[in-house]
Design an enzyme around this catalytic site. Structure first.
Site, PDB file in Angstrom:
ATOM      1  N   CYS A  42       0.853  -1.198   0.000  1.00 33.88           N
ATOM      2  CA  CYS A  42       0.000   0.000   0.000  1.00 33.88           C
ATOM      3  C   CYS A  42       0.880   1.236   0.000  1.00 33.88           C
ATOM      4  CB  CYS A  42      -0.884  -0.022   1.251  1.00 33.88           C
ATOM      5  SG  CYS A  42      -1.948   1.428   1.415  1.00 33.88           S
ATOM      6  N   TRP A  43       0.557   2.179  -0.846  1.00 28.40           N
ATOM      7  CA  TRP A  43       1.371   3.409  -0.990  1.00 28.40           C
ATOM      8  C   TRP A  43       0.729   4.569  -0.235  1.00 28.40           C
ATOM      9  CZ3 TRP A  43       2.157   6.987  -5.775  1.00 28.40           C
ATOM     10  CH2 TRP A  43       3.478   7.451  -5.829  1.00 28.40           C
TER      11      TRP A  43
END
Ligand SMILES: Cc1cc2nc3c(=O)[nH]c(=O)nc-3n(C[C@H](O)[C@H](O)[C@H](O)COP(=O)(O)OP(=O)(O)OC[C@H]3O[C@@H](n4cnc5c(N)ncnc54)[C@H](O)[C@@H]3O)c2cc1C
Ligand code: SF4
Ligand code: SF4
Lengths: 160, 630
Positions: A42-43
């Site tokens: 997840c960014w």
């Protein structure tokens, strides 16, 4: 930072699943609610957070360096053309609200339909110009830059 | 496996990957090919995909010719010095002379660009950057691309390019699978514009565990542009030119607006200026031509980014870290403080989350900076990518084979990160390159170059088998052991990725070894890569999502192998601060003032390396800026 979903607010609509660029928001088959299946991919791009109609998704800083107790919330409104943020520090000393525009036009109204614009002439095809050029480069009478027009030539002394 | 095969036939232009390059391509293709069939195949959802998914707060490449600010050759000079000379000036000039028209289109579509009230021009962050409210940058350009395309296939992971069987070295489309339905997708197309983006996560990141996704470039940037093109036998260039970013520690928030617009600066742990102290020694390594602080001061010629990294790395190694960004002065101005926060919210929200979580208020505390793990990409401040043709009116013969941005595989074009030798294109330049490629692709078709393409069922079926093999491997071996993630017959994609990252870090100059490598390390690394390649034949996927990760890994692997080969080939330290070759610590213009070009033989997997000439089209001396039109 990794997202999580509040069980009671999520209705399993799948908007977050549709938008996540990392393909990590999935619907749990038993609970029929969304969850992040792979937090380490997840960014914290907030695409899913912005897309959720029920504000059911939130973000908690990565466990490897972010302590608990903070929050960064967002509401994106395409109709108003704005995005609103609220940032709360963990020590309670800072609580900021920020607002920014996301577009200056009614959503999607100003993108041209190139199938319907007059077809480019042969002269245009043979030139180096692109759609809307040269007008959109210079916004004056000037043409496209070439090496010649800019007084350039291949510099001698090429090295191998 | 019972997945359906879906064939999309008669495509003229297939856009693989619709980030900024791909959206530019799809958009422009409709203008030159009003009767053509234009199809997009994208791994995510084009409304939020690619490096710009979160948004951006600045457009980093804008000439401002309209306002009399810069000419294209000025930008070439800038990018050239920043890259220590190693750029394709023809491509850069071409991009720069068109880039303003892309930006003016964006503004017309509704992208809020900030204005300089006094001058009437766009508000500049620095000489090349303009400031935007860009949270919705990607959805805005995606709308334009959607309107132009006949069909958009979201959630298709493209795994291979299809090759023509009637003519060698000509592309014929692409194949992939849908990560939702699992269906096999075949796109038969006359041309392919590859915009599948650069590579994050090939070097071990500094963040660990849950935080492993906190990388600078998006974790979904899987190097697919390179993987697809390398596999098809396209020549690549400058793959050794990986980039290391100096960014806010852990969050990787952007520093551009801070330095340029907010006028912040850095100092060491003890509040001292440290940079200039490292330059005399460094000058001996790279030569006066590339580092001359005096000239830089007089002429505003920038000091190359990599050399500034070198100063940070050296200062930290000398025990005077961390490096701090001095924000406390600028942030006393409430307007600048607000800009500082907006800068993150518009493009790297995680940085705002981090400061809120750690009680770092930059108004009262100078935050830490760090150098990142390396990345491989071709549109930011690095020039990795395919060796492509330039435009007719600018390119010397060695750089020109007829169709702008066409790779050495016929009918296969590259844009953005995919095109090599064109650093400093950034978002607007990538979009522009997509447009240029689209015009050329239409011409290629109209010239009859795509006539008689043939794709056999055998090729289609062979690829299908290959694509689903990781699922097969999983189902065959999963019950041999009780449960868990350890199996003697396969590795899962995460395990493979961990191994790749460790290898790259330790042997190819990652942060863990202070960006240092040499021929011995590179050769050992290559041997281990070869074995990892064999193990990747046995990568297993328990579901379609893992299958996506498996193919991302394979593309990352091909990209990494190419980085290894290129790094071994260039026997000099051209970019201190990005990486060092301990066995060749000096920049060596006599032997290495060249571009590097590689080709991987698709049949044998063997690499051939060559040097290509480096042409300079633009003289050194900057003329006085053109007169303002307004
Ligand atoms: C943190 C950060 C900050 C930046 N800051 C700025 C800035 O301030 N200003 C600026 O102008 N530029 C900035 N850039 C640079 C800019 O974002 C890039 O230059 C640009 O987006 C590159 O465009 P691209 O089309 O090559 O790649 P991308 O935009 O990444 O597009 C690649 C596309 O390919 C798709 N794809 C990948 N693999 C596959 C596959 N196998 N099959 C199908 N599709 C696939 C992806 O989903 C994606 O949509 C920044 C980038 C980052 C990451
Ligand atoms: S978008 Fe929100 S409500 Fe819909 S599935 Fe996702 S978390 Fe649940
Ligand atoms: S924040 Fe971004 S990467 Fe993370 S789950 Fe949401 S959409 Fe996906």
């Amino acid at each position: 930072m990794p997202t999580f979903v509040y069980m009671t607010r999520c209705d399993g609509c799948g908007e977050c699943v549709d938008i996540c660029p990392s393909d990590i928001m999935h619907i749990d088959k038993t609970l029929r609610r969304a969850y992040n299946i792979e937090p380490n991919m997840c960014w914290e791009c907030y695409s899913c957070v912005k897309a959720c109609p029920h504000h059911a998704i939130d973000v908690r800083g990565y466990a490897d360096f972010a302590p608990l107790g903070h929050s960064v919330r967002v509401i994106r409104d395409e109709e108003k053309g704005t995005i609103a943020w609220r940032i709360k520090f963990r020590n309670g000393k800072k609580d900021m609200e920020l607002l920014a525009p996301i577009t200056t036009k009614p959503w999607g109204s100003a993108t041209p339909d190139l199938a319907k614009v007059p077809a480019p002439s042969k002269e245009m095809r043979d030139s180096q110009l692109l759609f809307n050029e040269p007008k959109y480069i210079r916004m004056d009478d000037g043409g496209l830059h070439t090496l010649q027009s800019n007084g350039l030539e291949i510099k001698k002394g090429v090295q191998y | 496996m019972s997945y359906q095969t879906i064939i999309e036939d008669d495509i003229d232009i297939l856009v693989v990957g619709a980030g900024l390059g791909g959206t530019g391509a799809a958009f422009e293709a409709r203008y030159w090919g009003q009767d053509k069939k234009i199809v997009i195949a994208e791994k995510a959802n084009i409304m939020r995909s690619g490096a710009v998914a979160q948004g951006l707060y600045a457009i980093n490449c804008y000439m401002g010719t309209r306002f009399g600010e810069n000419n294209p050759e000025d930008h070439v000079r800038y990018a050239r010095i920043d890259l220590m000379g190693m750029v394709r000036e023809d491509l850069l000039f071409d991009m720069a002379r068109h880039v303003d028209s892309a930006v003016h289109n964006f503004e017309e579509w509704g992208l809020p660009i900030m204005r300089n009230e006094k001058k009437g021009s766009f508000l500049r962050e620095g000489r090349w950057q303009i400031m935007i409210h860009g949270e919705s940058y990607k959805p805005i350009v995606a709308e334009a691309a959607k309107k132009s395309a006949d069909k958009v296939f979201n959630r298709i992971c493209v795994t291979h390019l299809l090759m023509d069987e009637s003519k060698e070295n000509r592309v014929a489309g692409a194949v992939g699978f849908n990560v939702r339905t699992g269906n096999y997708h075949v796109f038969k197309s006359k041309t392919v514009i590859c915009g599948a983006g650069g590579a994050s996560n090939i070097f071990k990141p500094r963040s660990v565990g849950e935080g492993a996704g906190r990388v600078w470039y998006a974790p979904w940037s899987s190097g697919s542009a390179y993987g697809l093109m390398i596999q098809a036998g396209a020549k690549m260039t400058q793959m050794e030119n990986r980039i290391v970013l100096a960014r806010f520690k852990d969050g990787y928030g952007p520093v551009g607006a801070y330095f340029l617009h907010l006028k912040t600066y850095t100092q060491n742990a003890y509040g001292e200026e440290y940079e200039s102290k490292w330059f005399p020694e460094l000058q001996k390594m790279v030569g006066k031509e590339y580092l001359d602080p005096e000239v830089s001061h007089r002429t505003h010629r920038p000091i190359p980014t990599c050399l500034r990294n070198h100063a940070i790395i050296s200062e930290v190694n000398a025990g005077r870290g961390p490096i701090h960004m001095v924000t406390m002065e600028a942030f006393q101005d409430p307007h600048l403080e607000e800009i500082g926060w907006h800068n993150f919210l518009g493009m790297t929200v995680g940085q705002a989350v981090l400061w809120a979580a750690t009680d770092v208020d930059p108004k009262y505390e100078n935050p830490e900076l760090t150098t990142s793990e390396p990345y491989v990409m071709g549109s930011h401040a690095t020039g990795c990518g395919a060796w492509v043709s330039g435009p007719e009116d600018v390119s010397p013969p060695e750089y020109f084979w007829g169709y702008n941005r066409m790779t050495t595989v016929e009918g296969l074009f590259g844009a953005g990160d995919a095109a090599g030798g064109t650093p400093h294109a950034f978002s607007s330049g990538s979009f522009t390159e997509g447009r240029l490629a689209a015009k050329a692709a239409c011409k290629y078709i109209d010239d009859g170059k795509a006539a008689g393409i043939r794709v056999s069922d055998a090729q289609i079926n062979r690829r299908k088998e290959e694509i689903y093999k990781p699922l097969e491997t999983y189902s065959v071996y999963k019950n041999e052991v009780v449960a868990g993630s350890v199996n003697p017959n396969f590795i899962n994609p995460r395990q493979g990725l961990d191994r790749l990252q460790k290898l790259m870090d330790e042997y190819c100059g990652g942060f863990g070894v202070n960006y240092m490598t040499n021929d011995k390390l590179l050769n050992i690394g290559l041997k281990k890569m070869f074995i990892l390649g064999q193990d990747l034949e046995k990568v297993a996927a328990s579901d379609i999502h893992e299958l996506l990760r498996a193919w991302e890994l394979k593309h990352r692997f091909l990209t990494s192998e190419s980085v290894f080969q290129h790094t071994l080939f260039r026997k000099e330290t051209r970019w201190p601060g990005y990486y060092y070759r301990g066995d060749a610590m000096k920049l060596d213009d006599e032997n290495w003032h060249v571009l590097t070009v590689s080709r991987r033989d698709p049949k044998t997997g063997e690499y051939t390396m060559e040097k290509a000439p480096l042409y300079h089209l633009v003289g050194d001396v900057e003329k006085a800026p053109p007169e303002s039109h307004h």
